[in-house]
Design an enzyme around this catalytic site. Structure first.
Site, PDB file in Angstrom:
ATOM      1  CB  ALA A 155      -0.887  -0.029   1.230  1.00 24.99           C
TER       2      ALA A 155
ATOM      3  N   GLY B 208       0.688  -4.968   0.888  1.00 21.40           N
ATOM      4  CA  GLY B 208      -0.488  -5.031   0.015  1.00 21.40           C
ATOM      5  C   GLY B 208      -0.205  -5.711  -1.311  1.00 21.40           C
TER       6      GLY B 208
ATOM      7  CD  GLU C 129      -1.993  -7.485   2.976  1.00 18.17           C
ATOM      8  OE1 GLU C 129      -1.654  -6.345   2.595  1.00 18.17           O
ATOM      9  OE2 GLU C 129      -2.486  -7.680   4.097  1.00 18.17           O
TER      10      GLU C 129
ATOM     11  CD  GLU D 202       1.754  -5.413   5.747  1.00 16.79           C
ATOM     12  OE1 GLU D 202       2.568  -6.317   6.067  1.00 16.79           O
ATOM     13  OE2 GLU D 202       0.999  -5.514   4.761  1.00 16.79           O
TER      14      GLU D 202
HETATM   15  N1  CAA Z   1       4.613   3.268  -0.774  1.00 14.39           N
HETATM   16  C1  CAA Z   1       4.996   4.427  -1.327  1.00 14.39           C
HETATM   17  N2  CAA Z   1       6.139   4.568  -2.033  1.00 14.39           N
HETATM   18  C2  CAA Z   1       6.923   3.486  -2.163  1.00 14.39           C
HETATM   19  C3  CAA Z   1       6.584   2.229  -1.610  1.00 14.39           C
HETATM   20  C4  CAA Z   1       5.357   2.143  -0.878  1.00 14.39           C
HETATM   21  N3  CAA Z   1       4.932   0.985  -0.342  1.00 14.39           N
HETATM   22  N4  CAA Z   1       7.569   1.355  -1.882  1.00 14.39           N
HETATM   23  C5  CAA Z   1       8.480   2.027  -2.613  1.00 14.39           C
HETATM   24  N5  CAA Z   1       8.102   3.316  -2.780  1.00 14.39           N
HETATM   25  C6  CAA Z   1       8.800   4.378  -3.495  1.00 14.39           C
HETATM   26  C7  CAA Z   1      10.008   4.858  -2.704  1.00 14.39           C
HETATM   27  O1  CAA Z   1       9.605   5.786  -1.698  1.00 14.39           O
HETATM   28  C8  CAA Z   1      10.839   5.465  -3.800  1.00 14.39           C
HETATM   29  O2  CAA Z   1      10.299   6.722  -4.121  1.00 14.39           O
HETATM   30  P1  CAA Z   1      11.277   8.028  -4.219  1.00 14.39           P
HETATM   31  O3  CAA Z   1      12.137   7.711  -5.429  1.00 14.39           O
HETATM   32  O4  CAA Z   1      10.321   9.136  -4.448  1.00 14.39           O
HETATM   33  O5  CAA Z   1      12.051   8.076  -2.964  1.00 14.39           O
HETATM   34  C9  CAA Z   1      10.565   4.550  -5.004  1.00 14.39           C
HETATM   35  O6  CAA Z   1       9.343   3.858  -4.696  1.00 14.39           O
HETATM   36  C10 CAA Z   1      11.640   3.495  -5.187  1.00 14.39           C
HETATM   37  O7  CAA Z   1      11.795   2.808  -3.963  1.00 14.39           O
HETATM   38  P2  CAA Z   1      13.223   2.606  -3.243  1.00 14.39           P
HETATM   39  O8  CAA Z   1      14.131   3.727  -3.576  1.00 14.39           O
HETATM   40  O9  CAA Z   1      12.950   2.344  -1.798  1.00 14.39           O
HETATM   41  O10 CAA Z   1      13.698   1.287  -4.002  1.00 14.39           O
HETATM   42  P3  CAA Z   1      14.729   0.183  -3.449  1.00 14.39           P
HETATM   43  O11 CAA Z   1      15.020  -0.685  -4.613  1.00 14.39           O
HETATM   44  O12 CAA Z   1      15.859   0.829  -2.715  1.00 14.39           O
HETATM   45  O13 CAA Z   1      13.889  -0.656  -2.339  1.00 14.39           O
HETATM   46  C11 CAA Z   1      11.959  -1.831  -1.484  1.00 14.39           C
HETATM   47  C12 CAA Z   1      12.799  -1.441  -2.729  1.00 14.39           C
HETATM   48  C13 CAA Z   1      12.771  -2.785  -0.589  1.00 14.39           C
HETATM   49  C14 CAA Z   1      10.716  -2.556  -1.998  1.00 14.39           C
HETATM   50  C15 CAA Z   1      11.583  -0.568  -0.698  1.00 14.39           C
HETATM   51  O14 CAA Z   1      11.033   0.391  -1.601  1.00 14.39           O
HETATM   52  C16 CAA Z   1      10.570  -0.798   0.390  1.00 14.39           C
HETATM   53  O15 CAA Z   1      10.900  -1.305   1.440  1.00 14.39           O
HETATM   54  N6  CAA Z   1       9.292  -0.401   0.161  1.00 14.39           N
HETATM   55  C17 CAA Z   1       8.234  -0.477   1.159  1.00 14.39           C
HETATM   56  C18 CAA Z   1       7.760  -1.894   1.377  1.00 14.39           C
HETATM   57  C19 CAA Z   1       6.694  -1.936   2.448  1.00 14.39           C
HETATM   58  O16 CAA Z   1       6.927  -1.648   3.593  1.00 14.39           O
HETATM   59  N7  CAA Z   1       5.459  -2.308   2.064  1.00 14.39           N
HETATM   60  C20 CAA Z   1       4.343  -2.408   2.959  1.00 14.39           C
HETATM   61  C21 CAA Z   1       3.514  -1.168   2.877  1.00 14.39           C
HETATM   62  S1  CAA Z   1       2.234  -1.130   4.120  1.00 14.39           S
HETATM   63  C22 CAA Z   1       0.999  -2.090   3.503  1.00 14.39           C
HETATM   64  O17 CAA Z   1       1.104  -2.625   2.437  1.00 14.39           O
HETATM   65  C23 CAA Z   1      -0.229  -2.194   4.393  1.00 14.39           C
HETATM   66  C24 CAA Z   1      -1.184  -3.254   3.975  1.00 14.39           C
HETATM   67  O18 CAA Z   1      -1.304  -4.294   4.574  1.00 14.39           O
HETATM   68  C25 CAA Z   1      -2.070  -3.074   2.855  1.00 14.39           C
END
Ligand code: CAA
Length: 257
Positions: free
Chosen positions: A65, A108, A111, A131
């Site tokens: 998400a 998400g 999911e 999460e």
């Molecule tokens: N939401 C918003 N933006 C996101 C995102 C997310 N879930 N995941 C990645 N992005 C964005 C980053 O902020 C970044 O944007 P900017 O260039 O503007 O900074 C862009 O995508 C590229 O991401 P990274 O620079 O972080 O890429 P990376 O290759 O270094 O890392 C990754 C990849 C390990 C997937 C890392 O992006 C990450 O950890 N993302 C978040 C994963 C996460 O925590 N997901 C769970 C979300 S909560 C949820 O999903 C609740 C639910 O149950 C529904």
């Protein structure tokens, strides 16, 4: 006109929804949820579509998400809007859904893949429910569908530590249907969807309904439900065609009715 997804028809009777927010690794914001669910519901109503592929990019199926959108929200806001309830529309899609996952399927994203019926994983796929690392818990079904898919011990490991698993561990755990080399994933996903779409559509829909009932009911009720659905297939022309074709040693020509 959609902004977060692309929709095309890559093969006969097959539709494909491609998540398309590369700048955010296909993070699922509210607009993406609305567009994905609306597109899937519309394709579900189309009698000429027998299977739907849901996919992302080589780097990310979806990284969860949208954290930037969620970060400032209050309890009252997410509760009042019943945040994520819109995804239930996808659960009501009766046409078989094939998830084609390459790269990250986190939170998400994992999911969403689990809402699909067949889950094909590229050897590059990484699954996780991170999460907990954000101070929250899964909210689109992770604690429920993941537990049903891989069991309590493994689900607890993923949900409590937030660690990612690769395609092989995911397959061993029963999360994915099959692993495919990353290069072959787009083709294999369409081929799998085309194979399903060539079957009798009523039979495929009934089969999906029967398997899903296993998660909702007791064994005896589920077996009765299955048997009644099985009986009902004898009301279709496709049952006559399928069985006659077998006896006549020729391929069936299903008319999806
Ligand atoms: N939401 C918003 N933006 C996101 C995102 C997310 N879930 N995941 C990645 N992005 C964005 C980053 O902020 C970044 O944007 P900017 O260039 O503007 O900074 C862009 O995508 C590229 O991401 P990274 O620079 O972080 O890429 P990376 O290759 O270094 O890392 C990754 C990849 C390990 C997937 C890392 O992006 C990450 O950890 N993302 C978040 C994963 C996460 O925590 N997901 C769970 C979300 S909560 C949820 O999903 C609740 C639910 O149950 C529904």
């Amino acid at each position: 006109m959609t902004e977060t997804i692309l929709v095309d028809r890559p093969a006969e009777r097959v539709a494909r929804i491609t998540l398309n927010r590369p700048q955010a690794l296909n993070a699922l914001n509210r607009q993406a949820m609305n567009e994905i669910t609306a597109a899937a519901a519309e394709l579900d109503r189309d009698p000429d579509i027998g299977a739907i592929v849901l996919t992302g990019s080589a780097k990310a199926f979806a990284a969860g998400a949208d954290i930037k959108e969620m970060a400032p929200q209050s309890f009252s806001e997410v509760y009042a809007a019943d945040w994520f309830a819109g995804w239930e529309t996808l659960g009501r899609v009766r046409t078989p859904l094939v998830a084609a996952v390459a790269g990250y399927a986190l939170g998400g994203g994992c999911e969403l893949a689990m809402m699909c019926d067949v889950l094909l994983a590229a050897d590059t796929a990484k699954f996780g429910q991170p999460e907990i690392t954000l101070g929250v818990i899964p909210g689109m079904g992770g604690s429920q569908r993941l537990t049903r898919a891989i069991g309590k011990a493994k689900a607890m490991d993923l949900v409590l530590t937030g660690r990612m698993i690769g395609a092989e561990e995911a397959e061993r755990a029963g999360l994915v249907s099959r692993i495919v080399p990353a290069d072959a994933l787009p083709e294999e996903a369409v081929a799998t969807a085309a194979k399903i779409a060539a079957m009798s559509k009523p039979a495929a829909m009934l089969a999906k309904e029967a398997v899903n009932r296993a998660f909702e009911t007791s064994l005896s009720e589920g077996l009765l439900f299955e048997r009644r659905l099985f009986h009902s297939t004898f009301a279709t022309a496709d049952q006559k065609e399928g069985m006659t074709a077998f006896v006549e040693k020729r391929p069936p020509e299903f008319r999806h009715g």
